[in-house]
Design a protein around this motif. Structure first.
Motif, short mmCIF file in Angstrom:
data_model
loop_
_atom_site.label_atom_id
_atom_site.label_comp_id
_atom_site.label_asym_id
_atom_site.label_seq_id
_atom_site.Cartn_x
_atom_site.Cartn_y
_atom_site.Cartn_z
N SER A 572 26.06 48.55 12.92
CA SER A 572 26.22 47.61 11.91
C SER A 572 25.25 46.45 12.42
N ARG A 573 24.60 45.83 11.00
CA ARG A 573 23.99 44.68 10.94
C ARG A 573 25.12 43.79 11.16
N ALA A 574 24.09 42.74 12.37
CA ALA A 574 24.56 42.33 12.93
C ALA A 574 23.73 40.83 12.56
N MET A 575 22.90 40.55 12.22
CA MET A 575 21.83 39.48 11.92
C MET A 575 20.24 40.19 11.12
N SER A 576 19.98 39.10 10.45
CA SER A 576 18.51 39.66 9.53
C SER A 576 17.55 40.44 10.44
N GLU A 577 16.80 41.31 9.88
CA GLU A 577 15.68 41.60 10.55
C GLU A 577 15.08 40.61 10.87
N LYS A 578 14.73 39.56 10.20
CA LYS A 578 13.84 38.18 10.65
C LYS A 578 14.36 37.54 12.12
N THR A 579 15.37 37.28 11.98
CA THR A 579 15.86 36.55 12.98
C THR A 579 16.07 37.12 14.25
N ALA A 580 16.25 38.47 14.50
CA ALA A 580 16.41 39.58 14.99
C ALA A 580 13.81 39.52 15.44
N ASP A 581 13.66 39.61 14.52
CA ASP A 581 12.71 39.15 14.97
C ASP A 581 12.04 38.37 15.52
N THR A 582 12.77 37.18 15.02
CA THR A 582 12.53 35.97 15.97
C THR A 582 13.33 35.31 17.00
N ILE A 583 14.61 36.12 17.25
CA ILE A 583 14.12 36.28 18.52
C ILE A 583 13.27 36.74 19.83
N ASN A 584 13.45 37.68 19.18
CA ASN A 584 12.37 38.46 20.26
C ASN A 584 10.63 38.11 20.26
N GLN A 585 10.40 37.75 19.74
CA GLN A 585 9.38 36.76 19.51
C GLN A 585 9.54 35.33 20.70
N MET A 586 10.90 34.88 20.20
CA MET A 586 10.66 33.45 21.97
C MET A 586 11.17 33.80 23.19
N LEU A 587 12.06 35.23 22.77
CA LEU A 587 11.95 35.76 24.41
C LEU A 587 10.90 36.35 25.05
N LYS A 588 10.08 37.13 24.59
CA LYS A 588 8.81 37.31 24.80
C LYS A 588 7.99 35.94 26.25
N GLY A 589 8.39 34.77 25.08
CA GLY A 589 7.89 33.59 25.76
C GLY A 589 8.71 34.03 27.49
N VAL A 590 9.98 34.47 27.41
CA VAL A 590 10.97 34.04 29.06
C VAL A 590 9.86 35.39 30.12
N VAL A 591 9.81 35.86 29.33
CA VAL A 591 8.85 36.81 30.32
C VAL A 591 7.50 36.31 30.71
N GLU A 592 6.34 36.35 29.77
CA GLU A 592 5.62 35.91 30.03
C GLU A 592 5.28 34.29 30.74
N ASP A 593 5.80 33.46 30.00
CA ASP A 593 5.20 31.85 31.12
C ASP A 593 6.87 31.23 30.78
N GLY A 594 7.98 31.58 31.12
CA GLY A 594 9.35 30.88 31.16
C GLY A 594 9.66 31.37 32.55
N THR A 595 11.67 31.22 32.31
CA THR A 595 12.09 31.64 33.83
C THR A 595 11.90 32.90 34.28
N GLY A 596 10.96 33.78 33.31
CA GLY A 596 11.88 35.15 34.01
C GLY A 596 10.58 35.92 33.76
N THR A 597 9.22 35.13 34.44
CA THR A 597 7.57 35.89 34.91
C THR A 597 8.06 36.66 35.85
N GLN A 598 8.42 36.82 37.01
CA GLN A 598 9.08 37.86 37.69
C GLN A 598 9.44 39.09 37.06
N ALA A 599 9.87 38.73 36.11
CA ALA A 599 10.25 39.98 35.65
C ALA A 599 9.43 40.66 34.31
N GLY A 600 8.35 40.05 33.86
CA GLY A 600 6.94 40.71 33.03
C GLY A 600 6.82 42.50 33.51
N LEU A 601 6.90 42.29 31.81
CA LEU A 601 6.14 43.86 32.00
C LEU A 601 4.81 43.86 31.44
#
Length: 745
Positions: A572-601
């Protein structure tokens, strides 16, 4: 060729009754069922004979309990489980030697008599008299089969088993009537087939196929003469003649069977002599039963499958119905488990945490878009031997399905849910809040779904470091995991909206209780959930906003090859595709240069979020690619919570454990092992608005958020100094999660 049965006619029965000194039987009884040799069963009392007519005429033959085989998604066997180790086979797949041996030793006139062997009864009575009244049985194979049906129907209930085997006239009368019915309805060959499939042969083996596998590691159709004779000899006393524990007694009994086979003409004397001269040669296969024997470290997943069947009403309306289905077995269960992902999860869970550490690690992986659970791994092995640090507690799942009592507080891994609720309400990701590192928020500024304030007074909370103060937008607040920002964002988005979004994303408490809308600390991860729940929630982000319920079972077939209905994943849809795409982009930052850099692929799009709780008793990393979502939790699994300060885990010392520095690398190992190098889908690209002051910042900056990593220098971002060596900001709901979790602020 087997001889045709004679059938118990009226005259025969009357003659037998007269000969045995029994009162005349009623014509109705004799005409209806032709009761043979009634006196031999002690039916001298008229009332007992009349009661014969009152016994139901149809024997309810329960399906035979068999092995259940659990398979991975490639068709490989994970485990076999059973309450009775049995594999039902047709008579054509049973060695003729075995058929002849069991008839010769148990009922040599099987093909000549009806349900009751009158000659056998008279012979037994005569011998009993000669030997001073010693009891000698005269049950036919048909009677023995009926008795075994009673025992099978009794299952593991001691009282019912005792009732099914008690030596009373009442039971013998029931056995007799049902034996007559079976003879009339099934015929000799089918009775023999059923008998060989239901009988107990010792060593946990029910039926000849399981017995053949247990003692000789071969199929029943391949049994040699001397092997068949040994198995036939076991039926009388599986314990006494057990060849594993007493080869001498087993050999004597086998030779008795061979001698009897020669005497009745089943084999020649020469064949018997040759077989008698052959020593018993066992090739024992030890029984492998239950999830404790699961391959590939899949014991926890196997147990999850079992508990799913026992708890889901799709497999039976009542608990009794579901238990009956599981114990009956004979199922072939194809699961969602990926061998590759499971191996990766096992390796990851044990890569940084040892089985004898004070804390444990749990790794679970879910496929976005399908809800399929691909793996469940833990640092402690599955099992019951506590001296080897084994456990059957599944840290990945809810209490109902074998997990801990409450689950675990999820820390800052909840923050993307609040962000999603805010975006769905129309709040711009560039929304900026400015605050000190400590704030006090009025409780009456949060309202539940009934529109009522959730409390009075203030909610006091803080960030990890005193330097974490000033202005942040949504991207930088996720990247550095700023508690104060998300407390304010929840105010604007709404507590009810935040909880509603969590429910849409399948976020559930580990204890199964309803999710409360009265605790603002939920935004900082103060409400317990499970690794499976978090992996499923984040899979919805990867799936562009559509949540799919997690499933472990793809298909089931019963013993007859018929499909059993299984619950499918519900999406079932929980949010719009745009909202999910925005979350994905922001959470990319966590692994790129945020608190999760040691996890980044480095070789593919990936995103995630760190999390810790108060006193660092729980540490998390939950992240995903477009095609795989993985949650990693580290913490104390039993007893008191363990603050992870100044602690050695997996042989490595940590002054303080954080989501990025321990669960993060575990996550990276699990993802790297599970993902194929040939499949590298990307997130849908989207431009995320940033606060103006952040856009001007060229320091650590980017469009994905500030933060710091282990190797960072002291760089100013928006007036905030990131200390050298700082790993991952707050990493969670740290300073309020534990304190304000279950009971709220």
């Amino acid at each position: 060729m087997p001889k045709k049965r004679s059938g118990g006619g009226l005259t025969t029965t009357q003659q037998a009754a007269k000969f045995l000194g029994v009162a005349a039987l009623s014509g109705a009884v004799l005409a209806g069922i032709a009761l043979p040799a009634a006196g031999a069963l002690g039916l001298a009392a008229k009332g007992t004979v009349e009661g014969f007519d009152e016994i139901p005429s149809n024997l309810k033959t329960p399906p035979l309990s068999q092995r259940t085989t659990i398979l991975d998604n490639e068709g490989g066997a994970i485990a076999t489980v059973y309450s009775r180790d049995r594999t039902v086979v047709p008579l054509k797949n049973i060695s003729p030697y075995m058929q002849d041996a069991i008839v010769a030793i148990e009922d040599s006139r099987f093909y000549e008599h009806g349900a009751i062997d009158l000659k056998g009864i008279l012979r037994a009575m005569n011998r009993n008299v000669q030997e001073g009244g010693a009891a000698q049985g005269a049950s036919t194979l048909t009677q023995q089969y009926v008795k075994n049906v009673f025992v099978e129907e009794a299952g593991d209930d001691p009282e019912k088993v005792a009732e099914a085997t008690q030596q009373t006239i009442g039971r013998k009368v029931r056995e007799l009537k049902y034996a007559i019915q079976v003879e009339e309805e099934l015929g000799k060959k089918k009775i023999l087939e059923n008998y060989l499939n239901i009988t107990f042969f010792g060593q946990q083996a029910y039926g000849v196929e399981a017995a053949s596998q247990r003692y000789f590691s071969k199929h029943a159709k391949d049994l040699k003469l001397e092997e068949a004779a040994m198995l036939a000899g076991l039926v009388q006393s599986p314990t006494r003649y057990d060849p594993v524990n007493d080869a001498e007694e087993a050999t004597k009994r086998r030779n008795t069977v061979l001698t009897r086979m020669a005497a009745v003409g089943s084999i020649s004397q020469g064949e018997a002599d040759k077989a008698i001269a052959t020593p018993i040669k066992l090739k024992v296969s030890k029984p492998k039963n239950g999830c404790i024997t699961a391959v590939s470290g899949a014991g926890f997943f196997c147990d999850y499958v079992r508990k799913t069947i026992l708890s889901d009403t799709a497999f039976g309306k009542t608990a009794e119905d579901r238990t009956k289905l599981w114990n009956l077995g004979g199922l072939t269960i194809r699961t969602t488990l990926s061998p590759r992902a499971q191996q990766a999860a096992n390796e990851a869970a044990t890569s940084k945490v040892n089985k004898d550490d004070k804390v444990a690690a749990s790794v679970v992986q879910v496929e976005p878009g399908t809800g399929k659970i691909l793996s469940m791994g833990q640092s402690r092995p599955y099992g019951l031997d506590q001296t080897q640090h084994e456990t059957v507690l599944n840290l990945a799942v809810s209490n109902e399905l074998g997990g801990s009592t409450y689950g675990f507080q999820v820390g800052s891994t909840f923050k993307p849910i609040t962000a999603a609720a805010a975006l769905e309400k129309g709040i711009d990701p560039a929304q900026s809040y400015s605050s000190d590192w400590k704030i006090s928020v009025p409780m009456n500024s949060y309202r539940n779904c009934a529109g009522s304030p959730v409390g009075s007074g203030n909610w006091d909370l803080q960030n990890e470091l005193e330097s974490e103060k000033g202005a942040y937008d949504m991207t930088s607040a996720l990247g550095k995991s700023i508690n104060t920002y998300f407390a304010k964002l929840e105010q604007q988005a709404g507590l009810c909206e935040t909880v509603t979004m969590a429910k849409k994303l399948g976020y559930e408490r580990g204890d199964g209780k309803p999710l409360s809308d009265n605790h603002p600390s939920i935004t900082l991860g103060g409400t317990e959930s499970t690794p499976l729940g978090m992996a499923s929630t984040y899979a919805a982000f990867a799936n562009r906003g559509t949540f799919c319920t997690p499933i472990a079972i793809e298909a089931i077939k019963d013993a007859n090859g018929k499909k059993v209905d299984v619950p499918k994943s519900s999406c079932s849809r929980a949010m719009s595709e745009k909202t999910a795409d925005t979350i994905n982009q922001m959470l990319k930052g966590v692994v790129e240069d945020g608190t999760g850099t040691q996890a980044g692929l480095m070789d593919r799009d990936n995103a995630g979020k760190t999390g810790t709780t108060n006193d660092r008793v729980d540490a998390w990393f939950v992240g995903y690619t477009p095609n795989l979502s993985t949650a990693v939790w580290v913490g104390a699994d039993v007893g008191k919570k363990v603050p992870m300060y100044n602690i050695t885990i997996g042989g490595q010392y940590y002054d303080k454990v954080c989501g990025g520095c321990l669960p993060g690398p575990i996550w990276k190992t699990a993802m790297t092992g599970a993902l194929s190098a040939s499949e590298t889908p990307s997130f849908n690209p989207i431009s995320v608005p940033r606060a103006k002051e952040k856009e001007k910042d060229k320091g650590r900056g980017d469009n994905n958020g500030g933060g710091g990593n282990e190797d960072s220098d002291a760089d100013p971002i928006g007036g905030i100094t990131i200390p050298p060596g700082f790993i991952g900001g707050n990493n969670g709901g740290g300073n309020d999660g534990g304190r304000n979790g279950r009971n709220g602020p």
